[in-house]
Design a protein around this motif. Sequence first.
Motif, PDB file in Angstrom:
ATOM      1  N   SER A  95     -16.302 -13.410 -62.376  1.00 45.54           N
ATOM      2  CA  SER A  95     -16.146 -13.782 -63.946  1.00 45.54           C
ATOM      3  C   SER A  95     -17.077 -14.988 -64.323  1.00 45.54           C
ATOM      4  O   SER A  95     -17.781 -15.544 -63.867  1.00 45.54           O
ATOM      5  CB  SER A  95     -14.670 -14.496 -63.619  1.00 45.54           C
ATOM      6  N   ASP A  96     -17.378 -14.322 -65.618  1.00 43.73           N
ATOM      7  CA  ASP A  96     -18.183 -15.247 -66.847  1.00 43.73           C
ATOM      8  C   ASP A  96     -17.691 -16.741 -66.687  1.00 43.73           C
ATOM      9  O   ASP A  96     -18.668 -17.667 -66.433  1.00 43.73           O
ATOM     10  CB  ASP A  96     -17.849 -14.682 -67.862  1.00 43.73           C
ATOM     11  N   ARG A  97     -16.504 -16.986 -66.725  1.00 43.49           N
ATOM     12  CA  ARG A  97     -15.826 -18.437 -66.468  1.00 43.49           C
ATOM     13  C   ARG A  97     -15.544 -18.656 -65.062  1.00 43.49           C
ATOM     14  O   ARG A  97     -14.671 -17.839 -64.474  1.00 43.49           O
ATOM     15  CB  ARG A  97     -14.393 -18.350 -67.456  1.00 43.49           C
ATOM     16  N   GLU A 108     -25.910 -16.046 -76.378  1.00 41.76           N
ATOM     17  CA  GLU A 108     -25.099 -15.436 -75.288  1.00 41.76           C
ATOM     18  C   GLU A 108     -23.805 -14.550 -75.604  1.00 41.76           C
ATOM     19  O   GLU A 108     -23.019 -14.473 -74.881  1.00 41.76           O
ATOM     20  CB  GLU A 108     -24.576 -16.915 -74.506  1.00 41.76           C
ATOM     21  N   THR A 122     -19.626 -10.707 -65.113  1.00 45.76           N
ATOM     22  CA  THR A 122     -21.108 -10.634 -64.928  1.00 45.76           C
ATOM     23  C   THR A 122     -21.710  -9.610 -63.940  1.00 45.76           C
ATOM     24  O   THR A 122     -20.894  -8.936 -63.203  1.00 45.76           O
ATOM     25  CB  THR A 122     -21.670 -11.746 -64.179  1.00 45.76           C
ATOM     26  N   GLU A 125     -16.659  -7.150 -70.395  1.00 46.39           N
ATOM     27  CA  GLU A 125     -17.680  -8.006 -71.146  1.00 46.39           C
ATOM     28  C   GLU A 125     -17.736  -9.256 -70.662  1.00 46.39           C
ATOM     29  O   GLU A 125     -18.600 -10.078 -70.500  1.00 46.39           O
ATOM     30  CB  GLU A 125     -17.550  -8.047 -72.579  1.00 46.39           C
ATOM     31  N   GLU A 126     -16.603  -9.625 -69.710  1.00 46.11           N
ATOM     32  CA  GLU A 126     -16.485 -11.072 -69.219  1.00 46.11           C
ATOM     33  C   GLU A 126     -16.805 -11.001 -67.615  1.00 46.11           C
ATOM     34  O   GLU A 126     -16.643 -11.997 -66.943  1.00 46.11           O
ATOM     35  CB  GLU A 126     -15.084 -11.786 -69.344  1.00 46.11           C
ATOM     36  N   ASN A 179     -16.936 -18.117 -62.180  1.00 40.87           N
ATOM     37  CA  ASN A 179     -17.768 -17.338 -61.259  1.00 40.87           C
ATOM     38  C   ASN A 179     -16.840 -17.018 -60.149  1.00 40.87           C
ATOM     39  O   ASN A 179     -17.440 -17.230 -59.081  1.00 40.87           O
ATOM     40  CB  ASN A 179     -18.940 -18.219 -60.950  1.00 40.87           C
TER      41      ASN A 179
END
Length: 957
Positions: A251-253, A648, A246, A243-244, A255
Amino acid sequence: MHDNGESTIDAGLPYRYTAALAGEIEQRWQDQWDVDGTFESPNPAGPLADPDRLAQLGEKLFVLDMFPYPSGAGLHVGHPLGYIGTDVYSRFKRMTGHNVLYSMGFDAFGLPAEQYAVQTGQHPAITTDANVANMRRQLRRLGLSHDRRRSISTTDPEYYRWTQWIFTQIFNSWYDSDLERARPIDELVAEFESGSRQVADGRSWSSLSEHERRNIVDGHRLAYVSEAPVNWCPGLGTVVANEEVTSDGRSDRGNFPVFKRNMRQWMMRITAYADRLIDDLDLLDWSDAIKTMQRNWIGRSHGARVNFASPAGDITVFTTRPDTLFGASFMVLAPEHPLVASLTSAEQSHAVEEYIRVAGLRSDIDRQDETREKSGVFTGSYATNPLTGDDIPVWIADYVLIGYGTGAIMAVPCGDQRDFDFARVFDLPIPAIQQPPAEWFEGHAIDPSLDTATWPEAFVGNAPYVNSSNASLSLNGVANVADGVATTNAWLEANGHGEATINYKLRDWLFSRQRYWGEPFPVVYDEHGSPHTLPDELLPVELPETDSFSPRTFDPDDEHSNPESPLDRLGDWVEVTLDLGDGPKAYRRDTNVMPQWAGSCWYEMRYLDPTNTEQFVHPEVEQYWMGPRTDLRPDHPGGVDLYVGGVEHAVLHLLYARFWHKVLFDLGHVSSKEPYARLFNQGYILANAFKDDRGIYVDAFNVEERDGAFYFDGEPVLREWGKMGKSLKNAVSPDEMYDTYGADTLRLYEMAMGPLDASRPWETRDVVGMFRFLQRLWRTMIDESTGGCLVNDDPADDETLRLLHRTIDVVRTEMDALRFNTAIAKLIELNNHVTKYVSSSGSIPREIAEPIVLMVAPLVPHVAEELWLRLGHDETITYVPFPHPNAALLVDDEVEMPVQIRGKVRARVMVPADADEALITSIVLAHPAVLAALEGADPATLKKVIVVPGRMVNLVP
RNA sequence: GCGGGCGUGGCGGAACUGGCAGACGCGCAGGAUUUAGGUUCCUGUUCUUCGGAGUGUGGGUUCGAGUCCCACCGCCCGCACCA
């Protein structure tokens, strides 16, 4: 900068509502509320029990904001939009007789806190505390009516003790798919021991070694360690959950690139709950958009598993269209499929290896580019189509994904566009098995034919089957897919070639992180490497103190690096001797920490009973605040009454928290089966951002506008929209607004600028409109030169009274529906009317002033408290009943009705409010203005007269 | 590509189950107060060739459409070779 009429004080108006006065009033009342504990809500049981107070208050209401993360940059005016909304709603509900639980805590563990700490060289505990303190100050200054006793932080050992406890509950449970619920693991062991449940491979329980039994049991746990493909992110130095990641494989955090790797990690068996997580969405008052996102993420599809015999053994595929099996003319495996090696023939081995190598180099985003031409390689082997008995070639291709279904497909090129494309590229046969309707051929401008060489694309849909029969099964003549699927599934099961099944896109939740700033696992490993959770009395496992909290990070593109958890370095902490029932033994602690989402999976329940040291929440307290409201509707799942936050977290927090909640429900710890009964998605505050010709953001506050173009330092810059924030150099701090106008003005502006669920651009220059309103409001009740109260006890005039009650009526409705923008518009209208009244008469009747103050109280609580005090009351306005409209004053004797001629308004006529259709018709048709508008047409010969009493009249000559 | 949402003045936005389009606020214009600017207050403010026209475009249903239906255009969000 604004000077807010500082000079007006000089000009002899010392009691005008200025920013300075607003600030004084606001801070005084904030202190007063704290001293009085004004917003403390009573519990029915436990440490915060106050049954007497609870009995005085009405129905309970639990209002919740999404758990904020305390950022180092402080708040900007975009952050509190939702908080102001929930505060206004909570205050309104207190005034309409509710016991409102409203608080706020801090989700303070996690990557950003750790990264910020690494940057500043300060321990994350120190920076986190400072950030929380700053955020508390900024929120307090907004006047939010939180019950401060209930504020929590995930980083507090007294809090994460219970996060760890819930983990042990999950670890010590398994999912009984017959009963469709989680049960304690002991009950599984008992079933194995008694023989009522068989071990999967058929061995008898008593013949197994202790270690073998342990592995079998561990394999059933809802939290389990597994060696599986995970998302390794070298740039963050940790693995992350699906889920983290994209959609472009980053990575969601931060990038950073994410790589698929096999690693031994903690997983949560969320897949066991896939059906309930989908089905129970129906019980929730959430937007369809969010429900759809969750459904798509879980990705349930009904179909069949089918086995194809091959030289390497059965190849199992998942298909949603078993009815098209007769058209399966080849198979395709993902390059990573385990059978590929044994299926590859000597002649093809070079080509297959080369293809696998190239496919591995390709990034995920590359592989997912749909416009790319299909690629693939023949393995050299054939499998047998169980329906036709034909040998069909087995290929590998990267359009088949190892992570979905079984990683292998049967290709039905006539009925699937991807397979069709692939067959065309490699010249594979495309047998037709359905007779498309004539319109389909017409639509493609070709002659009807079963020669697929003439088809431009695959046919997908309902149509009679052809060429679909063998000795014991025939679909020929069946006209719809559902019947075809059912018939084929029955045949597959009867003949041992497959079975109907349900496939999910959802994977189990990767739960461990190789970081420092998170909850330690309450887990130790024995000499066999088997995990044991610690007993309750050894909780919490506190995060050990260390200076080397920095995780080892790597070159973001270094796929072959390996995670190193900071806790691994703390040998003294890792090696531990414990007595877990077998006498003191040496154990090794788990050195992972939990993901940030762990703390937010249950925080709303800790608000309920924050100081309870015996239980994570007292059952009676949970039942009171979150129990199912079957009085509202029979299938109410329980949970928070109103949950406000952004979209979000649609498939992160909201999915994980539902999962944990359902486990706790199954184990009997909570009475609600869902955590959040109603979800409201607030919009975002957007702001202009400006880029110079290098594409770099410039300080948005020093951009000048001339003739519709924008300039920074004399150079033209480009305007774009963005979420407000530091990186776009366009953040406005609430502190600036407090100084310039006061918190009440800021609250009012944010609520007035649009509906709560819409995103809207921030315009600092618009804020003054709300400030002027408050200034006028103040002026109607307080003499600006003497500070005296202008209220008298004379009766109000009829017009004002009627307007007041119409306003009360609308404001109650709008506030209840979270439509604060329209409520505010009505209040301004009323106040504008009252302003004229007061400026001519010099005073205001109490029966007008008091309801106005009460109505604005939820929106602008400080100025309302102050006016309420000055009107002669000594109690807080918080619990004073919200005004009710007087029904008699809502109806007028006469109403103006528009008269349309052919749908266009041509005249207005006064008619009695209770006039019926006939009376209205007679009045209208006799009215001179109407006769004039009819321009000589005879009223008696009108083609049509439509009368909607109370609305309008439409005449058609 | 699939799914969902949204298009209304110069700007943010109102308009309940089809029934007076543009509430309220900003901005703008004029006026009052002020030495002046700012602040504050008052009045006006969809466009208009003054006939009318008008809710992204074109069609439809209806006595009546911003609202319902069809097609198209544009923007936003989610998913995306999901078998």
